[in-house]
Design a protein around this motif. Structure first.
Motif, PDB file in Angstrom:
ATOM      1  N   ASP A  54      -2.887   1.442   8.118  1.00 36.13           N
ATOM      2  CA  ASP A  54      -2.596   2.883   8.249  1.00 36.13           C
ATOM      3  C   ASP A  54      -2.074   3.483   6.938  1.00 36.13           C
ATOM      4  O   ASP A  54      -2.256   4.684   6.697  1.00 36.13           O
ATOM      5  CB  ASP A  54      -1.561   3.115   9.355  1.00 36.13           C
ATOM      6  N   ASN A  55      -1.418   2.673   6.115  1.00 36.38           N
ATOM      7  CA  ASN A  55      -0.897   3.181   4.841  1.00 36.38           C
ATOM      8  C   ASN A  55      -2.001   3.422   3.821  1.00 36.38           C
ATOM      9  O   ASN A  55      -1.726   3.901   2.720  1.00 36.38           O
ATOM     10  CB  ASN A  55       0.137   2.217   4.270  1.00 36.38           C
ATOM     11  N   ILE A  56      -3.236   3.085   4.198  1.00 32.80           N
ATOM     12  CA  ILE A  56      -4.397   3.438   3.379  1.00 32.80           C
ATOM     13  C   ILE A  56      -5.157   4.591   4.024  1.00 32.80           C
ATOM     14  O   ILE A  56      -5.436   5.605   3.381  1.00 32.80           O
ATOM     15  CB  ILE A  56      -5.336   2.221   3.184  1.00 32.80           C
ATOM     16  N   THR A  57      -5.490   4.446   5.312  1.00 33.17           N
ATOM     17  CA  THR A  57      -6.320   5.453   5.975  1.00 33.17           C
ATOM     18  C   THR A  57      -5.614   6.798   6.113  1.00 33.17           C
ATOM     19  O   THR A  57      -6.233   7.852   5.906  1.00 33.17           O
ATOM     20  CB  THR A  57      -6.723   4.955   7.377  1.00 33.17           C
ATOM     21  N   VAL A  58      -4.315   6.776   6.447  1.00 36.41           N
ATOM     22  CA  VAL A  58      -3.594   8.041   6.655  1.00 36.41           C
ATOM     23  C   VAL A  58      -3.473   8.848   5.367  1.00 36.41           C
ATOM     24  O   VAL A  58      -3.843  10.029   5.341  1.00 36.41           O
ATOM     25  CB  VAL A  58      -2.216   7.782   7.296  1.00 36.41           C
ATOM     26  N   PRO A  59      -2.970   8.289   4.244  1.00 38.95           N
ATOM     27  CA  PRO A  59      -2.882   9.112   3.025  1.00 38.95           C
ATOM     28  C   PRO A  59      -4.236   9.522   2.461  1.00 38.95           C
ATOM     29  O   PRO A  59      -4.382  10.637   1.949  1.00 38.95           O
ATOM     30  CB  PRO A  59      -2.107   8.220   2.038  1.00 38.95           C
ATOM     31  N   TYR A  64       0.836  -1.207   0.000  1.00 35.93           N
ATOM     32  CA  TYR A  64       0.000   0.000   0.000  1.00 35.93           C
ATOM     33  C   TYR A  64       0.870   1.257   0.000  1.00 35.93           C
ATOM     34  O   TYR A  64       0.525   2.276  -0.607  1.00 35.93           O
ATOM     35  CB  TYR A  64      -0.917   0.015   1.230  1.00 35.93           C
ATOM     36  N   TYR A  65       1.982   1.171   0.680  1.00 29.75           N
ATOM     37  CA  TYR A  65       2.911   2.304   0.779  1.00 29.75           C
ATOM     38  C   TYR A  65       3.436   2.689  -0.603  1.00 29.75           C
ATOM     39  O   TYR A  65       3.381   3.863  -0.993  1.00 29.75           O
ATOM     40  CB  TYR A  65       4.054   1.908   1.710  1.00 29.75           C
ATOM     41  N   VAL A  66       3.962   1.720  -1.357  1.00 30.14           N
ATOM     42  CA  VAL A  66       4.538   2.048  -2.667  1.00 30.14           C
ATOM     43  C   VAL A  66       3.443   2.424  -3.676  1.00 30.14           C
ATOM     44  O   VAL A  66       3.677   3.240  -4.582  1.00 30.14           O
ATOM     45  CB  VAL A  66       5.406   0.896  -3.210  1.00 30.14           C
ATOM     46  N   LEU A  67       2.246   1.870  -3.510  1.00 27.03           N
ATOM     47  CA  LEU A  67       1.138   2.264  -4.391  1.00 27.03           C
ATOM     48  C   LEU A  67       0.752   3.720  -4.139  1.00 27.03           C
ATOM     49  O   LEU A  67       0.396   4.445  -5.080  1.00 27.03           O
ATOM     50  CB  LEU A  67      -0.066   1.347  -4.170  1.00 27.03           C
ATOM     51  N   ASP A  81       3.737   9.163  10.350  1.00 29.49           N
ATOM     52  CA  ASP A  81       3.403   7.809  10.792  1.00 29.49           C
ATOM     53  C   ASP A  81       4.655   7.043  11.230  1.00 29.49           C
ATOM     54  O   ASP A  81       4.614   6.240  12.165  1.00 29.49           O
ATOM     55  CB  ASP A  81       2.701   7.064   9.650  1.00 29.49           C
ATOM     56  N   GLY A  82       5.778   7.309  10.557  1.00 34.75           N
ATOM     57  CA  GLY A  82       7.016   6.624  10.935  1.00 34.75           C
ATOM     58  C   GLY A  82       7.476   6.982  12.331  1.00 34.75           C
ATOM     59  O   GLY A  82       7.794   6.104  13.153  1.00 34.75           O
ATOM     60  N   PHE A  83       7.517   8.270  12.659  1.00 39.23           N
ATOM     61  CA  PHE A  83       7.964   8.690  13.984  1.00 39.23           C
ATOM     62  C   PHE A  83       6.923   8.390  15.054  1.00 39.23           C
ATOM     63  O   PHE A  83       7.275   8.210  16.232  1.00 39.23           O
ATOM     64  CB  PHE A  83       8.300  10.179  13.978  1.00 39.23           C
ATOM     65  N   ALA A  84       5.653   8.327  14.678  1.00 42.43           N
ATOM     66  CA  ALA A  84       4.626   7.943  15.649  1.00 42.43           C
ATOM     67  C   ALA A  84       4.885   6.531  16.164  1.00 42.43           C
ATOM     68  O   ALA A  84       4.752   6.254  17.366  1.00 42.43           O
ATOM     69  CB  ALA A  84       3.246   8.021  15.002  1.00 42.43           C
TER      70      ALA A  84
END
Length: 311
Positions: A293-298, A181-184, A211-214
């Motif tokens: 999270d890589n879907i909901t956050v972006p 999901y991240y690379v997409l 999200d990374g530092f969280a």
């Protein structure tokens, strides 16, 4: 005394007399033809041999120049894509090597990859050309990563070092979830928003940096949990907001300084804070087991940025 030419030379005919009106009409027609059909617009039958040759040479020269420019831009963007791809692979291998030597924890290595992959990819956009095709060459980078994740995730090929560096439990099937999901999202943002829109820039900055530092700070210092989600902490959510805001502001300034964006910074700071707050709230909700999270956050970030920036 003057004699007509026909009298002095019988074989020569005198020209027909032309009155003043016929001469004037001929002059008008000649001028009209020059106005209606300048040399570059005249039909081939009205052009002389030299005019036709010059026009042909100019057309061929312009076509060759345009083709050379397209080839040069394609080579430039292809080289940039290759450079960025090599840089991404080198980053993963370097952090995996540090984790193998126990210099950093495996979980920390994974999150550093999470943070730097998106930020460095986005920071590389200016090295691509200004042509309309540049974004497609840039999208090749996450596309190749997407293919690699599918190969490893479906066990078509295997690379334990890569799998461990970007998954939580070291299982290949994990690659088909968050990392994919991240690379997409990287590919979608480069194709749709590119470097001229703050929407894509903020969405990638929040997903990568926020999200990374969280996760990094939340796992280390997040002993106090949220009342509505015991898997998330106050430290993690606050870090999500702070670093999402910081990285978004940094990247917006970066692209603004290079001339890709024109922003009113007094209002931009407030808008970025609102977007980061919306993303932090979404990340804190107890839905990560159902939706990554890589879907909901972006998605949340893009929607909020679209509302506050308007484009």
């Amino acid at each position: 005394m003057e004699f007509p030419l026909a009298v002095l030379y019988p074989s020569v005919k005198s020209p027909a007399p032309r009155n003043h009106r016929s001469l004037k009409a001929s002059s008008i027609l000649s001028q009209s033809s020059a106005i209606l059909f300048p040399p570059l617009l005249r039909p081939p039958t009205m052009l002389g041999a030299s005019d036709r040759g010059g026009r042909s040479r100019r057309f061929c020269a312009g076509t060759a120049s345009g083709a050379n420019a397209l080839i040069a831009e394609a080579l430039h963007d292809g080289g940039a894509a290759a450079l960025v791809t090599a840089g991404g692979y080198s980053l993963v291998l370097a952090l995996d090597n540090l984790a193998r030597r126990n210099l950093i924890e495996q979980s920390l290595s994974r999150k550093i990859v999470h943070v730097l992959s998106g930020i460095c990819y986005m920071a590389s956009w200016p090295i691509f050309s200004s042509s309309s095709q540049a974004r497609y060459f840039a999208a090749v980078v996450p596309l190749l990563n997407c293919a690699r994740l599918l190969f490893y995730g479906l066990s078509i090929a295997t690379n334990e070092g890569v799998i461990k560096s970007i998954t939580r439990e070291g299982k290949p099937e994990e690659l088909l979830k968050g990392p994919l999901y991240y690379v997409l999202t990287l590919m979608f943002s480069s194709l749709i928003f590119w470097r001229e829109s703050p929407i894509g820039i903020i969405s990638l900055a929040v997903m990568s940096g926020g999200d990374g530092f969280a996760d990094i700070l939340g796992r280390r210092y997040g002993s106090r949990k949220l009342p509505y989600n015991k898997k998330k902490s106050w430290v993690g959510s606050i870090s999500m907001f702070m670093f999402g805001f910081i990285f978004s502001s940094m990247m917006l300034y970066y692209f603004s300084a290079l001339g890709y964006l024109r922003l009113d910074w007094e209002s931009t700071v407030e808008k970025v804070a609102l977007v980061a707050l919306a993303a932090a709230f979404m990340e804190s909700l107890p839905i990560s087991d159902a939706i990554d999270d890589n879907i909901t956050v972006p998605v949340t970030t893009m929607a909020a940025a679209f509302l506050v920036f308007g484009y």
